[in-house]
Design a protein around this motif. Structure first.
Motif, short mmCIF file in Angstrom:
data_model
loop_
_atom_site.label_atom_id
_atom_site.label_comp_id
_atom_site.label_asym_id
_atom_site.label_seq_id
_atom_site.Cartn_x
_atom_site.Cartn_y
_atom_site.Cartn_z
N MET A 40 5.25 0.42 10.95
CA MET A 40 6.44 0.62 10.13
C MET A 40 6.47 2.05 9.63
N SER A 41 7.64 2.53 9.34
CA SER A 41 7.78 3.92 8.96
C SER A 41 7.84 4.10 7.47
N HIS A 42 7.69 3.05 6.70
CA HIS A 42 7.69 3.17 5.26
C HIS A 42 6.33 2.75 4.72
N LYS A 43 6.14 2.96 3.43
CA LYS A 43 4.85 2.69 2.82
C LYS A 43 4.51 1.21 2.84
N LEU A 44 3.26 0.90 3.19
CA LEU A 44 2.84 -0.48 3.33
C LEU A 44 2.38 -1.03 1.98
N ILE A 45 3.33 -1.37 1.12
CA ILE A 45 3.02 -2.00 -0.16
C ILE A 45 3.40 -3.46 -0.04
N PRO A 46 2.45 -4.39 -0.06
CA PRO A 46 2.84 -5.80 0.04
C PRO A 46 3.75 -6.19 -1.11
N LEU A 47 4.81 -6.89 -0.79
CA LEU A 47 5.74 -7.36 -1.82
C LEU A 47 5.03 -8.26 -2.81
N TYR A 48 4.13 -9.13 -2.32
CA TYR A 48 3.47 -10.07 -3.22
C TYR A 48 2.64 -9.34 -4.25
N PHE A 49 2.14 -8.13 -3.93
CA PHE A 49 1.28 -7.41 -4.85
C PHE A 49 2.04 -7.01 -6.11
N PHE A 50 3.27 -6.54 -5.92
CA PHE A 50 4.09 -6.20 -7.08
C PHE A 50 4.39 -7.43 -7.92
N LEU A 51 4.62 -8.55 -7.27
CA LEU A 51 4.92 -9.78 -8.01
C LEU A 51 3.73 -10.23 -8.83
N LEU A 52 2.53 -10.22 -8.21
CA LEU A 52 1.36 -10.75 -8.90
C LEU A 52 0.92 -9.85 -10.04
N THR A 53 1.32 -8.58 -10.01
CA THR A 53 0.99 -7.69 -11.09
C THR A 53 1.54 -8.19 -12.41
N TYR A 54 2.69 -8.90 -12.35
CA TYR A 54 3.37 -9.31 -13.57
C TYR A 54 3.47 -10.81 -13.74
N SER A 55 2.75 -11.56 -12.96
CA SER A 55 2.93 -13.00 -12.98
C SER A 55 2.21 -13.68 -14.15
N PHE A 56 1.30 -13.00 -14.80
CA PHE A 56 0.45 -13.69 -15.76
C PHE A 56 0.69 -13.21 -17.18
N SER A 57 1.92 -13.33 -17.62
CA SER A 57 2.29 -13.00 -18.99
C SER A 57 2.23 -14.28 -19.81
N GLN A 58 1.04 -14.62 -20.31
CA GLN A 58 0.79 -15.94 -20.87
C GLN A 58 0.92 -15.94 -22.39
N ALA A 68 22.25 3.85 22.64
CA ALA A 68 21.53 2.69 23.14
C ALA A 68 20.09 3.05 23.53
N ALA A 69 19.90 4.26 24.07
CA ALA A 69 18.55 4.68 24.47
C ALA A 69 17.65 4.82 23.25
N LEU A 70 18.17 5.44 22.19
CA LEU A 70 17.38 5.59 20.98
C LEU A 70 17.16 4.23 20.30
N ASP A 71 18.14 3.35 20.39
CA ASP A 71 17.99 2.02 19.83
C ASP A 71 16.87 1.25 20.51
N SER A 72 16.72 1.42 21.82
CA SER A 72 15.65 0.72 22.54
C SER A 72 14.28 1.24 22.13
N VAL A 73 14.18 2.54 21.83
CA VAL A 73 12.92 3.09 21.35
C VAL A 73 12.59 2.53 19.97
N MET A 74 13.61 2.45 19.09
CA MET A 74 13.41 1.85 17.77
C MET A 74 12.93 0.41 17.91
N ALA A 75 13.55 -0.35 18.80
CA ALA A 75 13.19 -1.75 18.97
C ALA A 75 11.77 -1.92 19.50
N PHE A 76 11.28 -0.92 20.25
CA PHE A 76 9.91 -0.97 20.76
C PHE A 76 8.90 -0.79 19.62
N PHE A 77 9.14 0.19 18.77
CA PHE A 77 8.20 0.50 17.70
C PHE A 77 8.32 -0.46 16.51
#
Length: 380
Positions: free
Chosen positions: A1-19, A115-124
């Motif tokens: 992927m071309s963006h930062k690999l931050i798991p979505l669940y990690f952000f959620l669990l950071t704030y899940s325990f407001s007890q 279409a040629a560039l789209d096929s390269v995107m679809a490969f990666f």
């Protein structure tokens, strides 16, 4: 992927325990089970969806690429706390990702062969990915410094705590790229994997507390928290993208970057403010609050200095991120021994959280709902 690999669940669990209770009495166990469902879209530099208006030179012509990501997540978390003393509580959080899905779409504009560039995107970049499994495990401790907790009462109507925790990388990380491990269409197996974890250990320190008063026989709390977190610097398996380079051949890109890449996420500062009112004495609490998170820029170290710079910051993209969310939750208590229903004391929590538009950048803007049930056991 071309963006930062931050798991979505990690952000959620950071704030899940407001007890309701930050610490619990000595020799008491609190065991909690939480089920959460969330969905979120990647928010770019302007707070809008996606990474947009990226210019790319391909086959002698200029193109503009817009990319969009959407993730949905269902998690089940097992949280265990134990009162070492009346002032110190040890905690463990073990999350399991039951369903993790990502949809990646894009649009291309330009005068050439789109279409040629789209096929390269679809490969990666696979348009649909999914995964499930164990998430990153957190172990920590809360300590009461001064004051009295609201559950204990006393003349001092405040409490001040400190906490430290470590999040250990148990979640499945991105696997290595192997040229011979491809599917029938020649797509490397790595390109089809949606990682649950990032392979980094996270260390966090917190200072937090509460102010409380009885008004018309009902408890009113104001809770606050400020934390700072840093990550270990580890060798990771890089995710390959051709968008930083004019060469779209994967083996050439892999050789340029190298297989061993050092990665360190930016330092994080987070805060929470929450108001809580006892709607029904000793039975029902209603809370609302705001969470915010700011992070510094990441660092990468590979064979390619241009790739290192591109990964942390590029046009309309940065690994510095801001996330602001709001939430409302209701806690039903069945812990008063004189009013308790059934043989076991328990606390039921139901909540909803949503991101604040235009205050969330370079991360996922998520909306989630959760149900949490906790029970208390005495150890002698």
């Amino acid at each position: 992927m071309s963006h930062k690999l931050i798991p979505l669940y990690f952000f959620l669990l950071t704030y899940s325990f407001s007890q309701t209770h930050f610490t619990i009495p000595q020799n008491v166990w609190r065991i909690s089970l939480q089920q959460e469902m969330a969905t979120g879209k990647w928010k770019g530099h302007d707070g809008k969806d996606g990474w947009t208006d990226y210019e790319y030179f391909y086959d002698g012509l200029n193109y503009t690429i817009n990319q969009y990501w959407k993730r949905s997540l269902t998690t089940q978390s097992f949280h265990i706390e134990y009162g070492l003393t009346d002032r110190a509580t040890l905690s463990f959080n073990i999350p399991h990702v039951n369903k993790f899905e990502q949809t990646h779409t894009w649009s291309i504009t330009g005068n050439g062969n789109q279409a040629a560039l789209d096929s390269v995107m679809a490969f990666f970049f696979q348009k649909n990915k999914s995964n499930s499994g164990l998430g990153d495990v957190t172990i920590g401790m809360n300590v009461l410094f001064i004051g009295n907790p609201a559950w204990r009462g006393g003349k001092q109507k405040y409490s001040l705590y400190g906490g430290i925790d470590a999040t250990l990388p148990f979640g499945e990380r991105l696997e290595k790229y192997y040229p011979k491990e491809v599917d029938s269409n020649g797509v490397p197996d790595q390109f089809k994997l949606l990682p649950i974890g990032n392979g980094l250990t996270r260390w966090r320190g917190r200072v937090f507390g509460e102010l409380y008063r009885k008004v018309w026989g009902r408890l009113i709390n104001i809770n606050w928290s400020v934390s700072g977190a840093t990550y270990s610097r580890e060798i990771i398996n890089p995710s390959y993208s051709f968008l930083w380079h004019t060469d779209t051949h994967i083996d050439s890109i892999s050789a340029t970057i190298g297989k061993d890449v050092l990665h360190e996420q930016g330092f994080e500062i987070a805060g929470t403010i929450q108001g809580q009112i006892e709607a029904i004495p000793q039975r029902l609490f209603v809370s609302t609050g705001v969470n915010w998170l700011l992070s510094g820029r990441d660092q990468y170290s590979s064979r390619s200095d241009p790739w290192d710079e591109w990964m942390v910051s590029r046009k309309n993209y940065d690994t510095k991120r801001t996330a602001v969310s709001q939430y409302i939750k209701v806690n039903l208590l069945n812990v008063d021994p004189f009013k308790q229903i059934g043989p076991l004391p328990f606390e039921l929590e139901v909540g909803i959280r949503w991101f604040v538009p235009y205050l969330t950048y370079h991360t996922y803007g998520t909306t989630s709902t959760w149900v949490r049930i906790s029970t208390y056991l005495q150890a002698w």
